[in-house]
Write a protein that holds these residues in place. Structure first.
Motif, mmCIF file in Angstrom:
data_model
loop_
_atom_site.group_PDB
_atom_site.id
_atom_site.type_symbol
_atom_site.label_atom_id
_atom_site.label_comp_id
_atom_site.label_asym_id
_atom_site.label_seq_id
_atom_site.Cartn_x
_atom_site.Cartn_y
_atom_site.Cartn_z
ATOM 1 N N SER A 56 10.793 63.786 -22.526
ATOM 2 C CA SER A 56 11.814 62.753 -22.678
ATOM 3 C C SER A 56 12.270 62.558 -24.122
ATOM 4 O O SER A 56 13.458 62.389 -24.380
ATOM 5 N N ARG B 213 12.691 58.351 -19.024
ATOM 6 C CA ARG B 213 11.391 58.280 -18.326
ATOM 7 C C ARG B 213 11.453 57.383 -17.093
ATOM 8 O O ARG B 213 10.764 57.648 -16.105
ATOM 9 N N THR B 214 12.253 56.333 -17.170
ATOM 10 C CA THR B 214 12.286 55.362 -16.065
ATOM 11 C C THR B 214 13.432 55.588 -15.089
ATOM 12 O O THR B 214 13.559 54.843 -14.112
ATOM 13 N N ALA C 143 9.184 67.435 -11.724
ATOM 14 C CA ALA C 143 9.972 66.609 -12.634
ATOM 15 C C ALA C 143 9.201 65.368 -13.063
ATOM 16 O O ALA C 143 9.260 64.966 -14.231
ATOM 17 N N SER C 144 8.485 64.749 -12.128
ATOM 18 C CA SER C 144 7.734 63.537 -12.455
ATOM 19 C C SER C 144 6.634 63.805 -13.473
ATOM 20 O O SER C 144 6.210 62.913 -14.204
ATOM 21 N N ILE C 145 6.185 65.066 -13.525
ATOM 22 C CA ILE C 145 5.150 65.442 -14.493
ATOM 23 C C ILE C 145 5.762 65.827 -15.838
ATOM 24 O O ILE C 145 5.283 65.418 -16.907
ATOM 25 N N LYS D 248 15.519 56.887 -12.034
ATOM 26 C CA LYS D 248 15.146 57.291 -10.686
ATOM 27 C C LYS D 248 15.599 58.720 -10.426
ATOM 28 O O LYS D 248 16.707 59.098 -10.778
ATOM 29 N N LEU D 249 14.719 59.483 -9.812
ATOM 30 C CA LEU D 249 15.074 60.857 -9.476
ATOM 31 C C LEU D 249 15.977 60.857 -8.241
ATOM 32 O O LEU D 249 15.850 59.986 -7.375
ATOM 33 N N ARG E 27 10.687 67.426 -7.245
ATOM 34 C CA ARG E 27 10.443 66.036 -7.625
ATOM 35 C C ARG E 27 9.062 65.885 -8.277
ATOM 36 O O ARG E 27 8.906 65.202 -9.286
ATOM 37 N N GLU E 28 8.066 66.546 -7.691
ATOM 38 C CA GLU E 28 6.707 66.462 -8.238
ATOM 39 C C GLU E 28 6.656 67.070 -9.636
ATOM 40 O O GLU E 28 6.053 66.505 -10.560
#
Length: 219
Positions: free
Chosen positions: A199, A175-176, A191-193, A178-179, A188-189
């Motif tokens: 996870s 979860r933490t 993936a962040s969701i 870095k992409l 990226r958007e």
């Protein structure tokens, strides 16, 4: 322990690959391939031994305990055998010795004999074990090392699937994380969701796959 298990898994991959290649060799065999695979095997076995020694604190051992355990498990010649095999490995790595120079053919199998005249880095002669078959000594080393590692991992509960604590830590790391900077904005958007939601499943899959891989390779 996750990092340690990944490293052990890699050393086992190298060891088992060499064993598979050696097992498939049939006469006539290309001498360089024979030499390469036997050299790779003894190097990989001792890389694994030295890695466990380096991580002795994680296993609750003193630095020399793992090698002492190996000596005990081999046979009455444990100390002689381990010392000979380590110096044989050193001769391969640092002095370019061909450990397959002496061998015999038995039917469709190749049998490699243990080299004579092995010395340490100072040139002092190393006692030769009574066993003259390099194949048998390598097999003994491999089995003893794998059995000891299995016992030590089991004692720490490190071969248990669905380990909640490990999975939670791995899930947090996912979860933490870095992409990648080169990731397209739309990906990226997304993936962040999605990553926070997936996870735990990802962590569980990664952990259980690693545990099963270790179990298979330690057999």
């Amino acid at each position: 322990m996750v990092e340690i298990k990944h490293a052990i898994n890699w050393y086992l991959t190298k060891t088992n690959h060499a064993i598979e290649k050696i097992s498939a060799l049939r006469p006539p065999v290309e001498s360089e391939e024979l030499r390469f695979q036997y050299s790779a095997l003894i190097e990989s076995i001792f890389s694994l031994i030295d890695y466990i020694k380096d991580k002795s604190d994680a296993f609750g051992m003193t630095v020399n305990q793992f090698e002492e355990d190996i000596k005990t498990q081999i046979n009455s010649e444990g100390e002689v055998t381990l010392k000979y095999m380590r110096n044989l490995r050193n001769s391969v790595v640092h002095r370019g010795i061909d450990i397959t120079a002496n061998g015999e053919v038995h039917g469709e199998r190749i049998s490699i004999l243990t080299p004579e005249g092995i010395t340490n880095q100072n040139g002092a002669a190393i006692t030769h074990p009574s066993e003259t078959s390099l194949d048998k000594l390598l097999y003994t080393m491999e089995r003893v090392v794998k059995n000891l590692i299995t016992n030590k991992l089991n004692a720490l509960g490190a071969l248990q699937p669905d380990d909640t604590e490990v999975i939670q830590k791995l899930s947090q790391a996912i979860r933490t994380a870095k992409l990648p900077a080169h990731m397209p904005p739309e990906v990226r958007e997304m993936a962040s969701i999605e990553i926070p939601n997936l996870s735990e499943d990802l962590a569980k899959g990664i952990h259980n796959t690693l545990v099963q891989s270790l179990k298979d390779k330690l057999c």
